[in-house]
Design a protein around this motif. Structure first.
Motif, mmCIF file in Angstrom:
data_model
loop_
_atom_site.group_PDB
_atom_site.id
_atom_site.type_symbol
_atom_site.label_atom_id
_atom_site.label_comp_id
_atom_site.label_asym_id
_atom_site.label_seq_id
_atom_site.Cartn_x
_atom_site.Cartn_y
_atom_site.Cartn_z
ATOM 1 N N GLY A 90 -5.926 -1.201 -5.375
ATOM 2 C CA GLY A 90 -4.591 -0.848 -5.982
ATOM 3 C C GLY A 90 -4.646 0.254 -7.182
ATOM 4 N N TRP A 91 -3.778 1.102 -7.401
ATOM 5 C CA TRP A 91 -3.494 1.939 -8.658
ATOM 6 C C TRP A 91 -2.558 1.503 -9.126
ATOM 7 C CZ3 TRP A 91 -7.602 4.754 -10.418
ATOM 8 C CH2 TRP A 91 -8.453 5.112 -9.556
ATOM 9 N N PHE A 92 -2.427 1.233 -10.507
ATOM 10 C CA PHE A 92 -1.463 1.101 -11.583
ATOM 11 C C PHE A 92 -1.394 2.080 -12.726
ATOM 12 C CE2 PHE A 92 0.581 -2.999 -10.041
ATOM 13 C CZ PHE A 92 -0.339 -3.160 -9.202
ATOM 14 N N ARG A 93 -0.439 2.189 -13.447
ATOM 15 C CA ARG A 93 -0.604 2.867 -14.445
ATOM 16 C C ARG A 93 0.216 2.407 -15.600
ATOM 17 N NH1 ARG A 93 3.068 8.255 -12.205
ATOM 18 N NH2 ARG A 93 5.267 7.286 -12.214
ATOM 19 N N GLN A 94 -0.050 3.036 -16.675
ATOM 20 C CA GLN A 94 0.613 2.637 -17.977
ATOM 21 C C GLN A 94 0.807 3.836 -19.075
ATOM 22 O OE1 GLN A 94 -0.963 -0.952 -20.198
ATOM 23 N NE2 GLN A 94 1.096 -1.399 -20.986
ATOM 24 N N ALA A 95 2.107 3.988 -19.270
ATOM 25 C CA ALA A 95 2.426 5.195 -20.028
ATOM 26 C C ALA A 95 2.612 4.423 -21.474
ATOM 27 C CB ALA A 95 3.744 5.813 -19.879
ATOM 28 N N PRO A 96 2.508 5.259 -22.589
ATOM 29 C CA PRO A 96 2.703 4.818 -23.906
ATOM 30 C C PRO A 96 3.969 4.185 -24.038
ATOM 31 C CG PRO A 96 1.710 6.905 -24.182
ATOM 32 C CD PRO A 96 2.079 6.584 -22.585
ATOM 33 N N GLY A 97 3.925 2.825 -24.640
ATOM 34 C CA GLY A 97 4.993 2.111 -24.934
ATOM 35 C C GLY A 97 5.802 1.524 -23.628
ATOM 36 N N LYS A 98 5.097 1.654 -22.500
ATOM 37 C CA LYS A 98 5.649 1.068 -21.239
ATOM 38 C C LYS A 98 4.787 -0.120 -20.601
ATOM 39 C CE LYS A 98 8.648 5.313 -20.143
ATOM 40 N NZ LYS A 98 9.127 6.004 -19.131
ATOM 41 N N GLY A 99 5.402 -0.751 -19.972
ATOM 42 C CA GLY A 99 4.620 -1.847 -19.033
ATOM 43 C C GLY A 99 3.887 -1.072 -17.952
ATOM 44 N N ARG A 100 2.776 -1.795 -17.476
ATOM 45 C CA ARG A 100 2.051 -1.346 -16.415
ATOM 46 C C ARG A 100 2.888 -1.425 -14.959
ATOM 47 N NH1 ARG A 100 -3.839 -3.602 -16.483
ATOM 48 N NH2 ARG A 100 -2.931 -5.583 -15.979
ATOM 49 N N GLU A 101 2.706 -0.096 -14.499
ATOM 50 C CA GLU A 101 3.586 -0.073 -12.922
ATOM 51 C C GLU A 101 2.771 0.313 -11.827
ATOM 52 O OE1 GLU A 101 6.606 2.888 -13.252
ATOM 53 O OE2 GLU A 101 5.142 4.484 -13.458
ATOM 54 N N PHE A 102 3.211 -0.212 -10.612
ATOM 55 C CA PHE A 102 2.567 -0.016 -9.357
ATOM 56 C C PHE A 102 2.870 1.307 -9.073
ATOM 57 C CE2 PHE A 102 1.321 -0.759 -5.389
ATOM 58 C CZ PHE A 102 1.739 -0.056 -4.600
ATOM 59 N N VAL A 103 1.380 1.867 -8.580
ATOM 60 C CA VAL A 103 1.501 3.464 -8.249
ATOM 61 C C VAL A 103 1.236 3.597 -6.842
ATOM 62 C CG1 VAL A 103 0.316 5.776 -8.212
ATOM 63 C CG2 VAL A 103 0.695 4.429 -10.372
ATOM 64 N N ALA A 104 0.262 2.800 -6.218
ATOM 65 C CA ALA A 104 -0.185 2.886 -4.890
ATOM 66 C C ALA A 104 -1.224 1.716 -4.484
ATOM 67 C CB ALA A 104 -0.845 4.247 -4.428
ATOM 68 N N ALA A 105 -1.234 1.511 -3.234
ATOM 69 C CA ALA A 105 -2.250 0.402 -2.776
ATOM 70 C C ALA A 105 -2.662 0.632 -1.428
ATOM 71 C CB ALA A 105 -1.628 -1.021 -2.935
ATOM 72 N N ILE A 106 -3.690 -0.003 -0.982
ATOM 73 C CA ILE A 106 -4.163 0.268 0.279
ATOM 74 C C ILE A 106 -4.753 -0.983 0.779
ATOM 75 C CG2 ILE A 106 -6.662 1.164 -0.321
ATOM 76 C CD1 ILE A 106 -6.465 3.140 1.915
ATOM 77 N N ASN A 107 -4.856 -1.418 1.825
ATOM 78 C CA ASN A 107 -5.329 -2.767 2.466
ATOM 79 C C ASN A 107 -6.981 -2.588 2.708
ATOM 80 O OD1 ASN A 107 -5.284 -1.207 4.809
ATOM 81 N ND2 ASN A 107 -5.016 -3.075 6.239
ATOM 82 N N TRP A 108 -7.580 -3.446 3.023
ATOM 83 C CA TRP A 108 -8.813 -3.535 3.169
ATOM 84 C C TRP A 108 -9.501 -2.509 4.047
ATOM 85 C CZ3 TRP A 108 -11.551 -4.675 7.909
ATOM 86 C CH2 TRP A 108 -10.801 -5.224 8.717
ATOM 87 N N SER A 109 -8.848 -2.317 5.244
ATOM 88 C CA SER A 109 -9.629 -1.296 6.095
ATOM 89 C C SER A 109 -8.965 0.015 5.906
ATOM 90 C CB SER A 109 -8.943 -1.810 7.554
ATOM 91 O OG SER A 109 -7.526 -1.747 7.501
ATOM 92 N N GLY A 110 -7.865 0.174 5.207
ATOM 93 C CA GLY A 110 -7.402 1.617 4.888
ATOM 94 C C GLY A 110 -6.365 2.022 5.777
ATOM 95 N N GLY A 111 -6.031 1.069 6.836
ATOM 96 C CA GLY A 111 -5.011 1.290 7.860
ATOM 97 C C GLY A 111 -3.385 1.144 7.319
ATOM 98 N N SER A 112 -3.528 0.596 6.111
ATOM 99 C CA SER A 112 -1.908 0.649 5.577
ATOM 100 C C SER A 112 -2.029 0.755 4.312
ATOM 101 C CB SER A 112 -1.508 -0.912 5.657
ATOM 102 O OG SER A 112 -1.275 -1.439 6.911
ATOM 103 N N THR A 113 -1.091 1.639 3.735
ATOM 104 C CA THR A 113 -0.903 2.207 2.505
ATOM 105 C C THR A 113 0.527 2.057 1.892
ATOM 106 O OG1 THR A 113 -0.317 4.524 3.383
ATOM 107 C CG2 THR A 113 -2.704 3.854 2.837
#
Length: 121
Positions: free
Chosen positions: A34-57
């Protein structure tokens, strides 16, 4: 699993960056990424994720149509291709690994150190 995220940098609005997350340790192909991001002064938020095989995003609404997550299990690396970047995309981006995908950061066990993405307007 040890994770190292890299590829961040300074880009103009409308530009592109590709982030990479190199893994080592336990079998990479067993884990969702998974990828998450955190902007200054904000909490960490979900960006994208991929399952083990790459078959689901999975994508946050803010990333749909602009970002693409992928993985290469042979290279034990996950990627986040970011196009049409906006100033509001500016943040520290973190990669994460766990046995399954979640939209919640506290459900991911392994984390990389983060890479800074700066978008100038």
């Amino acid at each position: 699993v040890q994770l190292q995220a890299y590829g961040g940098g300074l880009v103009q609005a409308g530009g592109s960056l590709r982030l990479s997350c190199a893994a080592s340790g336990r079998t990479f192909s067993n884990y969702a990424m998974g990828w998450f991001r955190q902007a200054p002064g904000k909490g960490r938020e979900f960006v994208a994720a991929i399952n083990w095989s790459g078959g689901s995003t999975y994508y946050a609404d803010s990333a749909k149509g602009r970002f693409t997550i992928s993985r290469d299990n042979a290279k034990i690396t996950a990627y986040l291709q970011m196009n049409s970047l906006k100033p509001e995309d500016m943040a520290v981006y973190y990669c994460a690994a766990d046995s399954s995908v979640s939209y919640y950061d506290n459900m991911w066990y392994y984390w990389g150190q983060g890479t800074l993405v700066t978008v100038s307007s």
